[in-house]
Design a protein around this motif. Sequence first.
Motif, PDB file in Angstrom:
ATOM      1  N   LYS A  38     -17.212  37.638 -43.234  1.00  0.00           N
ATOM      2  CA  LYS A  38     -16.894  36.483 -42.380  1.00  0.00           C
ATOM      3  C   LYS A  38     -17.063  35.220 -43.098  1.00  0.00           C
ATOM      4  O   LYS A  38     -18.017  34.769 -43.750  1.00  0.00           O
ATOM      5  N   LYS A  39     -15.770  34.468 -42.929  1.00  0.00           N
ATOM      6  CA  LYS A  39     -15.777  33.252 -43.437  1.00  0.00           C
ATOM      7  C   LYS A  39     -16.462  31.910 -42.409  1.00  0.00           C
ATOM      8  O   LYS A  39     -16.442  31.953 -41.310  1.00  0.00           O
ATOM      9  N   THR A  40     -17.518  31.578 -43.094  1.00  0.00           N
ATOM     10  CA  THR A  40     -18.361  30.742 -42.422  1.00  0.00           C
ATOM     11  C   THR A  40     -17.957  29.237 -42.541  1.00  0.00           C
ATOM     12  O   THR A  40     -18.245  28.351 -41.864  1.00  0.00           O
ATOM     13  N   LEU A  41     -16.963  28.959 -43.395  1.00  0.00           N
ATOM     14  CA  LEU A  41     -16.138  27.684 -43.670  1.00  0.00           C
ATOM     15  C   LEU A  41     -14.601  27.875 -43.511  1.00  0.00           C
ATOM     16  O   LEU A  41     -14.147  28.522 -44.317  1.00  0.00           O
ATOM     17  N   GLN A  42     -14.109  27.164 -42.567  1.00  0.00           N
ATOM     18  CA  GLN A  42     -12.557  27.210 -42.430  1.00  0.00           C
ATOM     19  C   GLN A  42     -11.907  26.250 -41.923  1.00  0.00           C
ATOM     20  O   GLN A  42     -12.448  25.167 -41.471  1.00  0.00           O
ATOM     21  N   LYS A  43     -10.809  25.755 -42.497  1.00  0.00           N
ATOM     22  CA  LYS A  43     -10.035  24.634 -42.335  1.00  0.00           C
ATOM     23  C   LYS A  43      -8.903  24.987 -41.221  1.00  0.00           C
ATOM     24  O   LYS A  43      -8.115  25.979 -41.367  1.00  0.00           O
ATOM     25  N   LYS A  68     -27.174  17.734 -41.358  1.00  0.00           N
ATOM     26  CA  LYS A  68     -27.317  17.122 -42.703  1.00  0.00           C
ATOM     27  C   LYS A  68     -26.878  18.234 -43.900  1.00  0.00           C
ATOM     28  O   LYS A  68     -26.691  18.007 -45.076  1.00  0.00           O
ATOM     29  N   GLN A  69     -27.015  19.467 -43.510  1.00  0.00           N
ATOM     30  CA  GLN A  69     -26.805  20.609 -44.568  1.00  0.00           C
ATOM     31  C   GLN A  69     -25.386  21.161 -44.229  1.00  0.00           C
ATOM     32  O   GLN A  69     -24.969  22.307 -44.977  1.00  0.00           O
ATOM     33  N   THR A  70     -24.323  20.524 -43.338  1.00  0.00           N
ATOM     34  CA  THR A  70     -23.153  20.848 -43.080  1.00  0.00           C
ATOM     35  C   THR A  70     -22.245  20.184 -44.387  1.00  0.00           C
ATOM     36  O   THR A  70     -22.427  19.315 -44.369  1.00  0.00           O
ATOM     37  N   PRO A  71     -21.263  21.092 -44.865  1.00  0.00           N
ATOM     38  CA  PRO A  71     -20.320  20.436 -45.572  1.00  0.00           C
ATOM     39  C   PRO A  71     -19.822  19.204 -45.366  1.00  0.00           C
ATOM     40  O   PRO A  71     -19.466  19.149 -44.169  1.00  0.00           O
ATOM     41  N   ILE A 120     -19.968  23.840 -36.118  1.00  0.00           N
ATOM     42  CA  ILE A 120     -20.004  22.705 -36.262  1.00  0.00           C
ATOM     43  C   ILE A 120     -18.530  22.412 -36.658  1.00  0.00           C
ATOM     44  O   ILE A 120     -18.080  22.816 -37.917  1.00  0.00           O
ATOM     45  N   GLU A 121     -17.945  21.347 -36.086  1.00  0.00           N
ATOM     46  CA  GLU A 121     -16.449  20.973 -36.300  1.00  0.00           C
ATOM     47  C   GLU A 121     -16.613  19.571 -37.133  1.00  0.00           C
ATOM     48  O   GLU A 121     -17.124  18.573 -36.351  1.00  0.00           O
ATOM     49  N   VAL A 122     -16.119  19.278 -38.353  1.00  0.00           N
ATOM     50  CA  VAL A 122     -15.896  17.965 -38.838  1.00  0.00           C
ATOM     51  C   VAL A 122     -14.504  17.494 -38.781  1.00  0.00           C
ATOM     52  O   VAL A 122     -13.638  18.333 -39.662  1.00  0.00           O
ATOM     53  N   ILE A 123     -14.185  16.416 -38.268  1.00  0.00           N
ATOM     54  CA  ILE A 123     -12.800  15.722 -38.246  1.00  0.00           C
ATOM     55  C   ILE A 123     -12.778  14.543 -39.000  1.00  0.00           C
ATOM     56  O   ILE A 123     -13.359  13.458 -38.442  1.00  0.00           O
ATOM     57  N   MET A 581     -25.616  28.668 -50.727  1.00  0.00           N
ATOM     58  CA  MET A 581     -25.419  27.083 -51.483  1.00  0.00           C
ATOM     59  C   MET A 581     -24.421  26.400 -50.716  1.00  0.00           C
ATOM     60  O   MET A 581     -23.587  26.798 -50.430  1.00  0.00           O
ATOM     61  N   ASN A 582     -24.796  25.111 -50.560  1.00  0.00           N
ATOM     62  CA  ASN A 582     -24.140  23.959 -49.924  1.00  0.00           C
ATOM     63  C   ASN A 582     -24.166  22.789 -50.493  1.00  0.00           C
ATOM     64  O   ASN A 582     -24.935  22.043 -50.413  1.00  0.00           O
ATOM     65  N   ASN A 583     -23.038  22.481 -51.670  1.00  0.00           N
ATOM     66  CA  ASN A 583     -23.150  21.467 -52.702  1.00  0.00           C
ATOM     67  C   ASN A 583     -21.958  20.543 -52.256  1.00  0.00           C
ATOM     68  O   ASN A 583     -21.098  21.035 -52.013  1.00  0.00           O
ATOM     69  N   SER A 584     -22.399  19.388 -52.758  1.00  0.00           N
ATOM     70  CA  SER A 584     -21.021  18.392 -52.745  1.00  0.00           C
ATOM     71  C   SER A 584     -21.537  17.273 -53.592  1.00  0.00           C
ATOM     72  O   SER A 584     -22.521  16.887 -54.092  1.00  0.00           O
ATOM     73  N   LEU A 585     -20.289  16.617 -54.348  1.00  0.00           N
ATOM     74  CA  LEU A 585     -20.589  15.379 -55.289  1.00  0.00           C
ATOM     75  C   LEU A 585     -19.388  14.632 -54.913  1.00  0.00           C
ATOM     76  O   LEU A 585     -18.097  14.716 -54.660  1.00  0.00           O
TER      77      LEU A 585
END
Length: 743
Positions: A38-43, A68-71, A120-123, A581-585
């Motif tokens: 199941k895809k937890t992150l979709q565009k 805060k922990q959302t991509p 959670i939708e991020v626009i 893991m949910n990481n960003s730089l």
Amino acid sequence: MKIYYAIPYLFLGNLIWAQQVQKDTVKSTEIKEVVLKKKTLQKKSDRMVYDVGNSPVAKGNNGFELLKQTPMLSSTDDKSLKVLGKGSTKIYINGKAQTMDADAIVDMLKSMPAENISKIEVITVPSSEFQVEGNEAIVNVILKKKSSDGINGNVKIEDQIAKSNSATLSTSFNYRKGKFGLQANVNGGKIVRDQYYILTNGNDGGAQPFSLKSEGDVVSKFGQWGGYLNMDYQLTDRQKLDFSFQHRDKEEKPSTTNFINELRNSGSLFEITQTLNTTNSKVSNQSYNLGYEWLTDDKGSKLNANASYMYFDKTGVNNNSTVLLNTQQQPVSILKQFNQSTPLRINNWALKADYVQQLKSGHVLSAGLAYNNTLTDSDTRFENILPPTGLDGNQSNHFAYEEKIYGIYGTWEKKWSDRTNTKLGLRYESTNAEGNVLDKNIQIERKDGDWLPFASFNYNMNEDHQFSTSFSSRVRRPSFWALNPVKIYLTANNYIQNNPFTQSELVYNTELQYIFKSSYFITASYGFTDRALEQVPLSGMKNDGSGESVLAYISTNYGTKKEFSLSFGMQKQYFKGIWQMNNSLVLGYNQYKGTVYGDPTDTQNLVTFQKYELDRQSQFVQLQLNNTIRLSPQKDWYLGVNYFYLSPIELVVGKMNTLHSLDLSLKKMHKNWTFSLEAKDVFGTNKNYIKGSDGFGNYNIVDQNQYNRKLVLGLTYNFGNQKVQKVKKSESANDDVRSRTGS
């Protein structure tokens, strides 16, 4: 996340029965387990969708911590959310923009059990149909909803142990019966927020250098309660009504500021004073929303209509006194004492209507219009306790403001194939505003009209490679509280000055994004702001012959701002879901340019301010690491290890030092219970230190400790039928007002 499905035996029933008719003997068939990912992150076309579902990250958490922990989302102050390290964020719940003040929205998210959230939708770059301010991104929180008749819900208790103790209680439930559905939440608590400030300003480049240092505690104590109610009713198979209500009451009782001020001339101690400020205030905030949806055909065409009303009422009195101290810091005499009442009342009415038409060959046309009317009233009173006693007419004012915003938009979207999608939009916004300082005969009039284009293009090479690019332009209007020309005193000569003459910003954003295997993303973004608006620190000298220096933070348009960022992110599970893991730089570059010549509200020339020239540029790095580790095969023990780092960065007010924080959490699930223990800012490193200068020897320093190191104990109980489905989305009419009500 992996979901396992055992294929039912009946799936092959017809084939086996046909074979049995012809054969006396039936051979057994081995059915193997099928594993689906199941895809937890979709565009999707204009947004990133994070499917939290029953994720262990959500268990025992609150909505704010989950965001805060959302991509692509982050928070360094535990009060606000940023997308890709830049700009501000507008919060939607079930597609409805939240029109409450900013503090109320954050408190609502912190009281919302994360188990209530489905997606959670991020626009990052909103299209023309959205009402947003400036470079705001949109985060739409979709709550779970029952798919069968019955009731479910949860109760959450949380206790925060820092320098002081704070406790909150929240209960939520869902109910569905036939065509009627209801969601409700009630929350409350007693909160104590401690801060320690060291404020320093002065001049080290003149013939007579001086410095003023103010140091002490700021303690905010308040009780609050509130909640929300969402209802929907299916009129027919194609028509739906929905209603939502939000409420929040907050009472400070009291909040105190206690500063010791040391004035030095040429390095020698000249004067010691103490400033004590106590604040008693009440805030009531309510929001109502009524929506109607009509599906006009089977292709997805629909009409949406929405009416909203928002009411904000703040009353407060500040009691401020400054006392002269001797070198042993004992009281000698009272230098200044006053009471200041700072009420603010906001009424907003809004209407919005949209129509979406699905045409043949993948064409989609949409059009809409919106109307906002906002009335604000603030009758500020400044009363001297020492002679000359009574009302001070120079620092008192009754400010009334009315703003009308008319908006109309149209979009065209074309799905050329399963791989390619294009969207174009154009929005026009007209702003008519009138402000009056009633007791001083000062009038402000503003009439603006802005054409705001939008364009996006999406290309999916295959399931593993997705590309998108977008461009938008927006208007950012000043907050309502910042238009009232009133001084908010920190010390006797250090204050914030609001400004009714500020103009709206014009903001242009463009973005390019690449997503690999729905788990990794790279985003390049550029933003340009004209007539950039900020609180700028101005140094000055009083013109009353006293020779006293002044530091004032003036809300004003200073010039232009440029922002560029390159972001890398991932959302991935390893070892069969044991490690998530949910990481960003983020690699960023900011540039600020402009000049501020003085305080436009100082019509009587009470202070002579020096020109403030701004020419700053900054490179920065932001790193966020969120890790959830399953500690038991039974999936009932989880360890959370989260870390963020922000390198030194230039802001308009100065250069901020490094921020970083390590958070640890431990969760235990037992049947319907979740027990959580969190240690935030383990090493006490999340502290603000900002130093700025104006090029003329004037400098100011803000050293702030918010006591972010704390221990949080949580207990959540889920009850009832847990079958849920996502909620259909409906927008709020007055969504562009929300971000302008908070301070």
